[in-house]
Design a protein around this motif. Structure first.
Motif, PDB file in Angstrom:
ATOM      1  N   HIS A 120      -4.346   5.294 -12.075  1.00  0.00           N
ATOM      2  CA  HIS A 120      -4.168   4.651 -10.854  1.00  0.00           C
ATOM      3  C   HIS A 120      -5.642   4.100 -10.360  1.00  0.00           C
ATOM      4  O   HIS A 120      -6.620   4.916 -10.059  1.00  0.00           O
TER       5      HIS A 120
ATOM      6  N   GLU B 203       1.301   4.260  -2.850  1.00  0.00           N
ATOM      7  CA  GLU B 203       1.047   5.638  -2.459  1.00  0.00           C
ATOM      8  C   GLU B 203       2.217   6.373  -2.729  1.00  0.00           C
ATOM      9  O   GLU B 203       2.200   7.596  -3.098  1.00  0.00           O
TER      10      GLU B 203
ATOM     11  N   ASN C 111     -10.696  12.510 -12.622  1.00  0.00           N
ATOM     12  CA  ASN C 111      -9.100  12.677 -13.007  1.00  0.00           C
ATOM     13  C   ASN C 111      -8.951  13.699 -14.044  1.00  0.00           C
ATOM     14  O   ASN C 111      -7.739  14.088 -14.329  1.00  0.00           O
TER      15      ASN C 111
ATOM     16  N   GLU D  49     -13.890   2.457  -2.254  1.00  0.00           N
ATOM     17  CA  GLU D  49     -15.079   3.269  -1.672  1.00  0.00           C
ATOM     18  C   GLU D  49     -14.244   4.418  -0.964  1.00  0.00           C
ATOM     19  O   GLU D  49     -15.110   5.481  -0.979  1.00  0.00           O
ATOM     20  N   LYS D  50     -12.980   4.255  -0.530  1.00  0.00           N
ATOM     21  CA  LYS D  50     -12.513   5.310   0.340  1.00  0.00           C
ATOM     22  C   LYS D  50     -11.851   6.203  -0.673  1.00  0.00           C
ATOM     23  O   LYS D  50     -11.836   7.612  -0.515  1.00  0.00           O
ATOM     24  N   ASP D  51     -11.034   5.960  -1.688  1.00  0.00           N
ATOM     25  CA  ASP D  51     -10.048   6.520  -2.371  1.00  0.00           C
ATOM     26  C   ASP D  51     -10.419   6.617  -3.716  1.00  0.00           C
ATOM     27  O   ASP D  51     -10.153   7.729  -4.482  1.00  0.00           O
ATOM     28  N   GLY D  52     -11.424   5.780  -4.288  1.00  0.00           N
ATOM     29  CA  GLY D  52     -11.548   5.714  -5.778  1.00  0.00           C
ATOM     30  C   GLY D  52     -13.055   6.740  -6.053  1.00  0.00           C
ATOM     31  O   GLY D  52     -13.198   7.067  -7.177  1.00  0.00           O
ATOM     32  N   ILE D  53     -13.950   6.746  -5.215  1.00  0.00           N
ATOM     33  CA  ILE D  53     -15.242   7.101  -5.563  1.00  0.00           C
ATOM     34  C   ILE D  53     -15.613   8.368  -4.714  1.00  0.00           C
ATOM     35  O   ILE D  53     -15.339   7.985  -3.260  1.00  0.00           O
TER      36      ILE D  53
ATOM     37  N   ARG E 262       0.918  -1.171   0.120  1.00  0.00           N
ATOM     38  CA  ARG E 262       0.251  -0.054   0.161  1.00  0.00           C
ATOM     39  C   ARG E 262       0.967   1.403  -0.018  1.00  0.00           C
ATOM     40  O   ARG E 262       0.686   2.284  -0.723  1.00  0.00           O
TER      41      ARG E 262
ATOM     42  N   ILE F 135       1.043  10.254  -3.358  1.00  0.00           N
ATOM     43  CA  ILE F 135       0.180  10.382  -2.314  1.00  0.00           C
ATOM     44  C   ILE F 135       0.945  10.432  -1.002  1.00  0.00           C
ATOM     45  O   ILE F 135       0.529  11.164  -0.078  1.00  0.00           O
TER      46      ILE F 135
ATOM     47  N   PRO G  33      -7.219   2.490  -7.125  1.00  0.00           N
ATOM     48  CA  PRO G  33      -6.754   2.461  -5.859  1.00  0.00           C
ATOM     49  C   PRO G  33      -7.346   1.155  -5.186  1.00  0.00           C
ATOM     50  O   PRO G  33      -8.132   0.830  -5.689  1.00  0.00           O
TER      51      PRO G  33
ATOM     52  N   PRO H 230       0.507  14.237  -6.750  1.00  0.00           N
ATOM     53  CA  PRO H 230      -0.418  13.278  -7.285  1.00  0.00           C
ATOM     54  C   PRO H 230      -0.591  13.807  -8.848  1.00  0.00           C
ATOM     55  O   PRO H 230      -0.687  13.010  -9.704  1.00  0.00           O
ATOM     56  N   ARG H 231      -1.135  15.319  -8.948  1.00  0.00           N
ATOM     57  CA  ARG H 231      -1.566  15.637 -10.078  1.00  0.00           C
ATOM     58  C   ARG H 231      -0.356  15.488 -11.145  1.00  0.00           C
ATOM     59  O   ARG H 231      -0.702  15.037 -12.339  1.00  0.00           O
TER      60      ARG H 231
END
Lengths: 505, 357
Positions: A339, A304, A362, A345-349, A300, A309, A341, A329-330
């Motif tokens: 990427h 990152e 993105n 749930e937490k990082d992608g949406i 992980r 990140i 992830p 990240p940009r």
């Protein structure tokens, strides 16, 4: 009269939601000491079925018998009373409390009017010994790895005297080792006479542990079969209703120049522990590099750091010819890095955002999705319509909030977003975790297509099957180091398993 | 669109009705006639003399305070510091007003912007503390209310640098130059138009601009925002600065359009009403305008209600508090009115923001 031998005998359960027939006359029987697999794609009605058994939903039609007598289950409390226990996919634990506190909560041993924690801890220790579920009663739940948290959930059910255990996709969050341990725990529990309903869409697990399997498709009962004699292919066909490619056919890799070079990378986690300790490797264009390893061995943090990140402590990361060790990240994304992830749930949406907005997360700031700082909704909608079609996302509309899609479709939204632009490098972390078979096949094909197009693909997965199915080359991470780097055709399951467990050869 | 509007306006509408019913009951208990009282209030707010102008005047700082809270909310921030920021803006606009000598077309905006920017600076500090130190903005903004309240008191006090030499013992600044005063057109305050313009701008910013998309993304899912390449810390700081800027401009409009000087104590409570307004508007910048007009009208109508119906103006505060209560407790409204489709969940409006993050 119902069969008294059966722990549970559900007949003709039907549940309608507005516009949807979620369960259409489903039957299910469970004997003591039996492990029953409940198999079906996302949205096939598995959750609805067990929610009816557990009293969360009330069936519109049908009856439930337990040990021969009709059971009136109006709420989960009744189900627990009758000896049912459920381990939800999302754990129902209180993080800052100890294992023992979590387990006895709601049914605490008391001394006078006070909670007797010592007694509770003793009871939990005794329980964990009796069922062979090792866990420290004093440990704080949020400090435990997911596998142990799940064990706490199982103990919670057993503490309340559960004879029927419903496990809702328990392996979705586990490593291969943890999965193996869980399967063993299930066998041991079944040996004591507990009946287990095991929900999963992983065929290997069904074959490994269940006695019989009930298959649902589109809310309909497709059949209940003895697991003996079944194969992955036969089950997949029952589940999906067509034959499914479980192992992707891919051409030989035509490998080009290195795209991602990582040299002596060291990364610390939030608590300052060094979790990536001097990792070095390369991914070349046209190849899929699989990163195998038990979760928590720095994968992980590695990803990152590669995506900007998390800052790297030391070492160097190069993409193409550009040093991106300290890039944002940009910046990294703009070089051409997709990427997917690990934790969608937490990082992608963004849950309340529409599918359309999630599909431009993105690129929202660029033409054609923005002009002069103003968002261009026509272009955003058009993009979404096209991607929904192309990536076969099952959604009522592009305006549907991301959170109401199933896990597989959420993942497809992310995959569509990340792969819709041509990238040099694709970093995919656990891309099919908790995703149904049909979607897995689709996502795998997409990753192979990226590779064939000439992108470099870094695939981090705790699923050895996935690594074997996709990777051209495999590295193994153990305690933050790359302990092996080999062509996929030279690797064996056993060898990787040993390397992942820290064996040196 | 109409459907959505109807669903999301239903709860505020019911809350207002229930609030008025609570008020009516209290008036009845006091032995007065609610009908007479409310008629007087409506008359005092809209008809006769300069009633409507006063309503607009009262509504203006409420719009600004409401916008400040609403915009911060979009980034997941709860700005309770509107009061302090408004006072700061009011004081610094006064300073720019009595210090400079500029043509009106320049002087008015310069004073407004000075008031806004000084407040924005404070907002940026709050945002910075949140972003880099994890200090909860509710705590810092509440504390800053005291700091800024006392600071602006001191600025205008007899010991302070901006005391009016002609004011004797009074704590107040000199009058601002005529060129800094926002004129009235036909008895109607132009400052109101400035506030409405800013409301439209805020709506555009939040709903239409890429920057607003970044704000909302950061507010809804910090992780996903980071993964999407959005600099979340930068967003927190900027959003808090914008929020404070809006409150500051609200104070500046008060100074330049109503009081024409800064007088501590004159603006008490205006900043806090912004929270109620923002919630009543469900943090929609456009809906802030009618919400503020409603409260402004109640305030403006309260004096006629007092003189005609002999009702203490405090009843208005009770009604407003009751409305806030019903907004904050949608299940209560649902229960009382049996309204099925009162949607309490939209755009991440949560009254209890987490303390951890």
């Amino acid at each position: 009269m119902a069969d008294q031998q059966l722990l549970l005998d559900a007949r003709g359960l039907t549940k309608r939601f507005p516009g949807v027939l979620a369960n259409d006359s489903v039957d299910l029987q469970l004997a003591p000491g039996e492990i029953l697999g409940l198999l079906g794609e996302n949205g096939a009605g598995k959750s609805t079925l067990v929610k009816m058994l557990f009293g969360i939903y009330k069936p519109d039609e049908g009856e439930i018998f337990m040990k021969g007598s009709k059971a009136e289950i109006d709420e989960p409390g009744d189900a627990i009373e009758l000896g049912m226990g459920m381990v939800h996919q999302h754990f129902q634990l209180v993080g800052p409390l100890s294992v023992a506190e979590n387990i006895v909560m709601g049914a605490e041993p008391k001394r006078g009017m006070f909670f007797d924690l010592t007694k509770g801890e003793e009871q939990v220790a005794e329980l964990s010994q009796r069922f062979g579920l090792a866990v420290d009663p004093k440990a704080i739940v949020e400090d435990l790895p997911v596998g142990l948290q799940q064990r706490v959930e199982i103990l919670k059910a057993l503490y309340r005297g559960a004879e029927i255990l419903i496990l809702d996709e328990p392996t979705a969050v586990l490593t291969p080792q943890e999965t193996d341990e869980l399967l063993q725990v299930m066998r041991d529990l079944a040996a004591t006479g507990v009946g287990i309903i095991f929900i999963t869409h992983k065929l290997r697990e069904i074959l490994a542990v269940t006695d019989r399997v009930t298959v649902l498709r589109d809310g309909k009962w497709v059949g209940t079969e003895s697991t003996e004699g079944a194969t992955q292919e036969s089950l997949a066909e029952l589940m999906v209703g067509r034959s499914v490619v479980l192992r992707i056919d891919k051409d030989d890799a035509s490998v080009g120049e290195p795209v991602l070079s990582v040299h002596d990378l060291r990364v610390r986690d939030d608590r300052g522990h060094e979790l990536v300790r001097g990792a070095s490797f390369e991914v070349r264009s046209g190849e899929i590099l699989g990163v195998a390893g038990v979760e928590g061995n720095g994968q992980r943090e590695l990803v990152e750091a590669l995506t900007g990140i998390r800052p790297a402590n030391q070492g160097k990361v190069t993409i193409g010819t550009q040093d991106v060790t300290k890039a944002s990240p940009r910046t990294i994304a703009e070089i051409g890095v997709a990427h997917i992830p690990e934790d969608r749930e937490k990082d992608g949406i963004v849950g309340v955002y529409s599918v359309a907005d999630n599909m431009v997360l993105n690129q929202y700031f660029k033409a054609p999705f923005a002009k002069g700082g103003q968002r261009q909704f026509a272009a955003i909608a058009e993009n979404a319509e096209r991607l929904v079609e192309q990536y076969d996302v099952a959604t009522p509309s592009i305006k549907t909030p991301g959170k109401s899609l199933s896990g597989g479709n959420k993942q497809k939204v992310i995959v569509a977003r990340e792969l819709s632009i041509e990238n040099k490098l694709v970093i995919a972390s656990q891309p099919t975790r908790g995703v149904d078979v049909g979607s897995i096949e689709f996502i795998h094909k997409q990753l192979v297509a990226e590779r064939d197009r000439g992108a470099a693909v870094l695939l981090v997965s705790a699923e050895l099957d996935e690594i074997f199915s996709l990777a051209d080359r495999i590295i193994v991470m153990y305690e933050g180091e790359v302990v092996a780097d080999m062509p996929a055709e030279d690797a064996t399951r056993e060898q990787l398993g040993l390397l992942m467990a820290g064996a040196t050869d | 669109m109409i459907e959505r509007l109807r669903a999301s306006a239903l709860l505020p509408f019911l809350a207002v009705i229930l609030g008025l019913i609570v008020g009516a009951l209290l008036i009845l208990v006091a032995g007065k006639n609610p009908w007479v009282a409310y008629s007087a209030m409506v008359e005092g707010a809209f008809f006769g003399g300069n009633a409507f102008g006063r309503t607009l005047e009262k509504a203006t700082p409420l719009i600004m305070g409401g916008l400040a809270v609403a915009v911060a909310f979009k980034a997941g921030l709860f700005n309770i510091g509107g009061q302090g920021q408004l006072l700061l803006g009011a004081a610094f606009a006064a300073w720019a007003g009595f210090t400079f000598d500029l043509p009106m077309i320049v002087h008015i905006p310069v004073a407004l912007i000075v008031g806004g920017l000084v407040a924005a600076l404070i907002g940026a500090i709050v945002g910075g503390l949140k972003a880099y130190r994890g200090t909860h903005e509710v705590i810092t903004t509440i504390m800053l209310n005291f700091v800024l309240g006392n600071f602006t008191d001191w600025l205008a006090s007899r010991d302070g640098p901006w005391n009016d030499p002609e004011g004797g013992a009074l704590a107040r600044t000199p009058l601002i130059a005529d060129s800094a005063q926002i004129p009235r057109v036909g008895g109607l305050p132009t400052g109101f138009l400035v506030a409405v313009g800013l409301a439209v701008l805020c709506w555009w910013l939040i709903e239409r601009s890429t920057f607003g998309f970044e704000i909302k993304t950061a507010g809804l899912n910090k992780n996903a925002a980071t993964y999407a390449g959005i600099g979340v810390n930068k967003i927190l700081i900027l959003t808090m600065a914008i929020s404070a800027f809006l409150a500051g401009v609200g104070g500046a409009i008060e100074t330049q359009g109503v009081t024409n000087r800064f007088e501590p104590g004159f603006n008490t409570g205006l900043g806090f009403d912004g929270i109620t307004i923002a919630l009543l508007a469900r943090t929609n910048p456009l809906a802030v305008v009618p919400a503020a007009l409603l409260f402004g009208a109640m305030d403006a109508g309260s004096s006629l209600m007092q003189s005609q119906a002999r009702i203490a103006p405090e009843i208005i505060a009770v009604i407003q508090a009751a409305i806030l209560f019903f907004i904050a407790a949608p299940t209560v409204v649902q229960y009382i009115t049996r309204a099925r489709n009162v949607s309490s969940e939209d755009d991440g409006v949560r009254l209890s923001a987490g303390w951890g993050g």
